[in-house]
Motif scaffolding. Sequence first.
Motif, PDB file in Angstrom:
ATOM      1  N   GLN A   1     -11.580  -1.007  -3.191  1.00  0.00           N
ATOM      2  CA  GLN A   1     -11.399  -2.394  -2.745  1.00  0.00           C
ATOM      3  C   GLN A   1     -10.147  -2.518  -1.864  1.00  0.00           C
ATOM      4  O   GLN A   1     -10.171  -3.145  -0.807  1.00  0.00           O
ATOM      5  N   THR A   2      -9.055  -1.937  -2.328  1.00  0.00           N
ATOM      6  CA  THR A   2      -7.792  -2.025  -1.586  1.00  0.00           C
ATOM      7  C   THR A   2      -7.917  -1.349  -0.218  1.00  0.00           C
ATOM      8  O   THR A   2      -7.506  -1.911   0.805  1.00  0.00           O
ATOM      9  N   THR A   3      -8.504  -0.164  -0.198  1.00  0.00           N
ATOM     10  CA  THR A   3      -8.687   0.551   1.067  1.00  0.00           C
ATOM     11  C   THR A   3      -9.599  -0.225   2.005  1.00  0.00           C
ATOM     12  O   THR A   3      -9.316  -0.368   3.204  1.00  0.00           O
TER      13      THR A   3
ATOM     14  N   GLU B   1     -10.379  -3.495   2.096  1.00  0.00           N
ATOM     15  CA  GLU B   1      -9.792  -4.732   2.633  1.00  0.00           C
ATOM     16  C   GLU B   1      -8.707  -4.421   3.654  1.00  0.00           C
ATOM     17  O   GLU B   1      -8.568  -5.133   4.653  1.00  0.00           O
TER      18      GLU B   1
ATOM     19  N   PHE C   1      -1.168  -6.567  -6.424  1.00  0.00           N
ATOM     20  CA  PHE C   1      -0.787  -7.757  -5.675  1.00  0.00           C
ATOM     21  C   PHE C   1      -2.008  -8.626  -5.445  1.00  0.00           C
ATOM     22  O   PHE C   1      -3.144  -8.149  -5.513  1.00  0.00           O
TER      23      PHE C   1
ATOM     24  N   PHE D   1     -10.958  -0.437  -7.705  1.00  0.00           N
ATOM     25  CA  PHE D   1      -9.904  -1.240  -7.077  1.00  0.00           C
ATOM     26  C   PHE D   1      -9.159  -0.455  -6.005  1.00  0.00           C
ATOM     27  O   PHE D   1      -8.605  -1.037  -5.082  1.00  0.00           O
ATOM     28  N   GLU D   2      -9.197   0.862  -6.124  1.00  0.00           N
ATOM     29  CA  GLU D   2      -8.661   1.661  -5.017  1.00  0.00           C
ATOM     30  C   GLU D   2      -9.559   1.513  -3.795  1.00  0.00           C
ATOM     31  O   GLU D   2      -9.082   1.338  -2.674  1.00  0.00           O
TER      32      GLU D   2
ATOM     33  N   LEU E   1      -2.260  -2.009  -5.884  1.00  0.00           N
ATOM     34  CA  LEU E   1      -3.684  -2.275  -5.686  1.00  0.00           C
ATOM     35  C   LEU E   1      -3.903  -3.767  -5.467  1.00  0.00           C
ATOM     36  O   LEU E   1      -3.207  -4.604  -6.053  1.00  0.00           O
ATOM     37  N   GLU E   2      -4.890  -4.092  -4.633  1.00  0.00           N
ATOM     38  CA  GLU E   2      -5.222  -5.501  -4.375  1.00  0.00           C
ATOM     39  C   GLU E   2      -6.230  -5.973  -5.421  1.00  0.00           C
ATOM     40  O   GLU E   2      -7.241  -5.330  -5.663  1.00  0.00           O
TER      41      GLU E   2
ATOM     42  N   ARG F   1       0.841  -1.205   0.000  1.00  0.00           N
ATOM     43  CA  ARG F   1       0.000   0.000   0.000  1.00  0.00           C
ATOM     44  C   ARG F   1       0.870   1.247   0.000  1.00  0.00           C
ATOM     45  O   ARG F   1       0.569   2.217  -0.687  1.00  0.00           O
TER      46      ARG F   1
END
Lengths: 419, 419
Positions: free
Chosen positions: B117-119, B121, A184, B114-115, A134-135, A129
């Motif tokens: 989503q990443t935040t 999770e 990732f 996806f930003e 990005l996940e 992060r």
Amino acid sequence: MVRGWVQAIRNHKTMSFLVIRDCSGMVQATVDRQNRPDLDSAIASLSIESAVQVEGAVHRNDAVRLGQLEIIPDSIVIHGAADPQLPIQQTSKLDARLDWRFLDLRRPRNRIIFEVQTTAEAAMRTFWRTEGFLEIHSPKLMGSPSESGAELFTVDYFGGKAYLAQSPQFYKQMAMAAGLERVFEIGPVFRADPSFTTRHATEFTSIDMELSWIDSHEDVMRVEERWLQYVVQQVAEAHGPEIQRLFGTAVNIPELPFPRITMDEAQGVLSGLGHVRPPHSRDGDLDPQGEQVLGGYVADRYSHDFVFVTDYDWKVRPFYHMRDASRPSKTKSFDLLWKGLEVTTGAQREHRHATLVRQAQEKGLNLDQIRFYLDFFRFGCPPHGGLGFGLGRMLMSLLGLPNLREVSFLFRGPTRLTP
Amino acid sequence: MVRGWVQAIRNHKTMSFLVIRDCSGMVQATVDRQNRPDLDSAIASLSIESAVQVEGAVHRNDAVRLGQLEIIPDSIVIHGAADPQLPIQQTSKLDARLDWRFLDLRRPRNRIIFEVQTTAEAAMRTFWRTEGFLEIHSPKLMGSPSESGAELFTVDYFGGKAYLAQSPQFYKQMAMAAGLERVFEIGPVFRADPSFTTRHATEFTSIDMELSWIDSHEDVMRVEERWLQYVVQQVAEAHGPEIQRLFGTAVNIPELPFPRITMDEAQGVLSGLGHVRPPHSRDGDLDPQGEQVLGGYVADRYSHDFVFVTDYDWKVRPFYHMRDASRPSKTKSFDLLWKGLEVTTGAQREHRHATLVRQAQEKGLNLDQIRFYLDFFRFGCPPHGGLGFGLGRMLMSLLGLPNLREVSFLFRGPTRLTP
């Protein structure tokens, strides 16, 4: 109040002693049998490993070995009684312990595996992060075989066929074509690999990253070594002493840069050390024992647990690895060994559509089956590279355990699908 | 230096203007065609969506609409040329956009998914770690059907059969029997569900947690609402204004406690509002339209996006949900609706072996096939409960998007296995 599992019961003439274990440790509960006949009869029906809740006053007692503390219970509630006959002991063989994995996991030293796993994955994601990754969650169901038809599981899909992804390779590259730039994923991958080694499983957790706008595989290695240094540092801080105590393994924070050695150099080192590649192993690749020997050489020479082996021959690498422009028999690729165990394969990928098609043809792939993948490179794909990293192998290296089965929550192999 | 994709090319008589897009935004590059014939010819061969690298000096220019800045390029490198004919436009139908998902994902408004989503999770895991949860990765390959034989994918497993996990249900409960006490997992689950609704997929990302030593499902709900409040808060802080701008959706941080309504009450509300359950829907359950109506009722009455619907009838819940001791026709279970969309099913689980066996029999399950699971409860399993939560449905609710396909990296449905 303590809620946990009955570790031990000792009935003396006038007193009973229970040892209760929870995830933080163990404590003794002391019952006066004559003054508390109700508790005495509760204990009479109690079996080892039952799940209980004990409430009472905590007293200091220097005679108690467990922390000089004891609970004098007011109440004992048996939430989950255990069958008196346990199917395994600590000394049972591995296969029996895997049959009853949930009992095996109750050993405190097994809990640590998942604490280390949790800490390590959290550190990985923090690093990612911070660096703008990005996940993603890529699909495990695929419409056509991916890298090659070998080691692929087939799924009955509404009367047709689907395949289980052997890696997120194609999809993390799709993320690059989609402009996500750095991604990732931590998730399961599937290999229909019939082997029974200590390092293989038919399903395991793969850790993948991919990044755009690189100049070479060296850029990928530079990210990986900083990432792993941070991860090992976090694990050492949170669990170092406990890993040392329970597993006898020191958690060494690796220095940067990690040593690098080309495959050609590595083979020179190995033959200099008298290592003979076993029959049936691939020319241009390292066999597992060779990896061990090389790991030992690096430990002696550089005092380092890690070594990048670079510039693998094109003939042993998949079609999507980029070849070295000046030496087309070599690829811009690497493996990472950790204490002589391969934990990573990485590379710069071939992002030029025409070259990629040629390479796929040269490897004898069926272009129709990978058309959807080749299309990723037709509409402006940036230079990119990435790596895959095995979670279980990391835990083996970190804890000094010799078998993937011991560090997996539930191992899956050719003959193991339960529990 | 900017590295990105060509958003637009405008050739005027003496000047050419390029707009370059990367993940941080867009910038204009201005080329003097007569003074830089080399760049002029590079631009002549350039197509929209090519991946390029532009280096040069940045100048302030009040006439430039993009941030009043322009780059005067020294060099333009085309790393990945795009075919001049793009297969989709922004206005293409959803199915065509999914065929070329990597091009569709290049739209800035898709990157935000996806930003977020990443935040989200990351926030989930931060909460879990603070509360002592461990991360697990449970197997997706199972040796026998889990909850029921329906909607199950079959895998050819070395000549035998395996099944793809429909949820980590059995395994996260095993973690409770193993004494891990609190666990979470984010991973794929598989449903051989032939339906084509906007809310279903054959593979999706499930978010699961399970915790021990609870008194009732209320304990699970209390964790979930605090967890979601934290997650939404983090998303609102990081992306709230952008979500508002791009999707027109306000990210509301929910107040605690979330409203709760029993299933009996919910059905009373729905019939009071004139909602008629469609034919073929299950008595005692909510149909999707009923969920929408109930979500609207809760928004009006409590100004809240969320509502827990509790105490579902035993007849519509799986065999492992715990029944209410005083009302055995009811279960200690709940669903969570977010803006009228079901995002969670949760419950206290039945942890008493004999009761669990009885319940499995009552539901007509084949005990032999779930023997390995029933064994988890024979050696001291604590009271526990948990929930499953859909990542895609969360994104639909957060962003106000009507279709799971739009928020999935790569959607999988009965007729969609590529790309």
